[in-house]
Design a protein around this motif. Structure first.
Motif, short mmCIF file in Angstrom:
data_model
loop_
_atom_site.label_atom_id
_atom_site.label_comp_id
_atom_site.label_asym_id
_atom_site.label_seq_id
_atom_site.Cartn_x
_atom_site.Cartn_y
_atom_site.Cartn_z
N GLN A 69 45.46 31.17 -14.44
CA GLN A 69 44.10 31.00 -14.96
C GLN A 69 44.00 31.73 -16.30
OE1 GLN A 69 41.51 29.39 -13.29
NE2 GLN A 69 40.32 29.79 -15.13
N GLY A 85 47.64 28.71 -19.37
CA GLY A 85 47.19 27.65 -18.45
C GLY A 85 48.35 26.75 -18.05
N ASN A 106 48.72 29.61 -7.01
CA ASN A 106 47.91 29.39 -8.21
C ASN A 106 48.45 30.15 -9.43
OD1 ASN A 106 47.22 31.98 -7.56
ND2 ASN A 106 45.05 31.58 -7.18
N ARG A 107 49.64 30.69 -9.31
CA ARG A 107 50.29 31.38 -10.43
C ARG A 107 51.77 31.04 -10.40
NH1 ARG A 107 45.56 32.39 -10.77
NH2 ARG A 107 44.54 34.35 -11.37
#
Ligand SMILES: O=C(O)CCC(=O)C(=O)O
Length: 201
Positions: A69, A85, A106-107
């Motif tokens: 993010q 991103g 998510n990373r």
């Protein structure tokens, strides 16, 4: 993708508790893995980071990039990585890794080992922002390198060779009890890229 190729490697955490490594040696076809390796090397904006040891800046022996993010960051070994991103093509890999493993990610920390003199030393992915029992999925592209694990207390070791296009997932608790590394290899000229997918809340 051959689902029957899935291997489960049990790993003791304590005498009372086990975890496991899930391993898909042929997760990507050779052509897909070739394309991703080329695209990664050519298009990722690789960082050459260094760590400060007794007042000296020492380059880490690999290039890297941190995706997540934008506006967030991740710090390990005093290196603060501002998140870039996810480009669509890495987001697609992330999504496919989630579908395969059933875990959320998510990373991604992406490592580029330019040749056998690049490496990552013994460590665990146990920074507090990864949660109390991080689950880590790791996609390997390029030349086969050996992933070594060492139990912090018993010193038991296991080694897993990571082929081009393989996917490996370290289950809950492994970061708390085991460390891992990719050691240097003499006379190895071919590159390797590794995506390690993680979850940060
Ligand atoms: O390159 C690998 O397979 C391991 C990478 C790693 O240990 C890490 O990013 O924490």
């Amino acid at each position: 993708m051959d689902l029957f190729d899935h291997q489960v490697i049990p790993l003791a955490l304590t005498p009372e508790r086990d975890s496991a490594i899930s391993f898909w040696p042929n997760w990507l076809s050779g052509k897909d893995a070739d394309d991703l390796l080329r695209k990664s090397i050519e298009t990722i904006d690789w960082r050459a980071d260094s760590i400060r040891i007794v007042g000296k800046q020492i380059p880490i022996p690999r290039l890297q990039q941190w995706f997540g993010q934008p506006g967030t960051s991740y710090t390990y070994s005093n290196i603060c990585l501002q998140a870039v991103g996810f480009p669509d093509w890495i987001d697609l890999i992330r999504h496919n890794v989630e579908s395969q493993t059933g875990a959320a990610f998510n990373r991604a920390l992406v490592n580029y080992y330019r040749d056998g003199s690049d490496s990552v030393d013994w460590h665990a992915d146990d920074e507090p922002e990864l949660g109390s029992e991080p689950i880590i999925a790791s996609l390997s592209l390029g030349v086969e390198r050996v992933f070594q694990l060492r139990h912090r207390l018993t010193k038991q070791r296991i080694s897993i060779s990571l082929p081009h296009g393989s996917l490996l997932m370290m289950g809950a608790g492994i970061q708390n009890y085991w460390q891992h590394r990719i050691a240097k290899v003499a006379n190895l000229e071919e590159p390797r890229v590794n995506f390690t997918f993680r979850y940060m809340s």
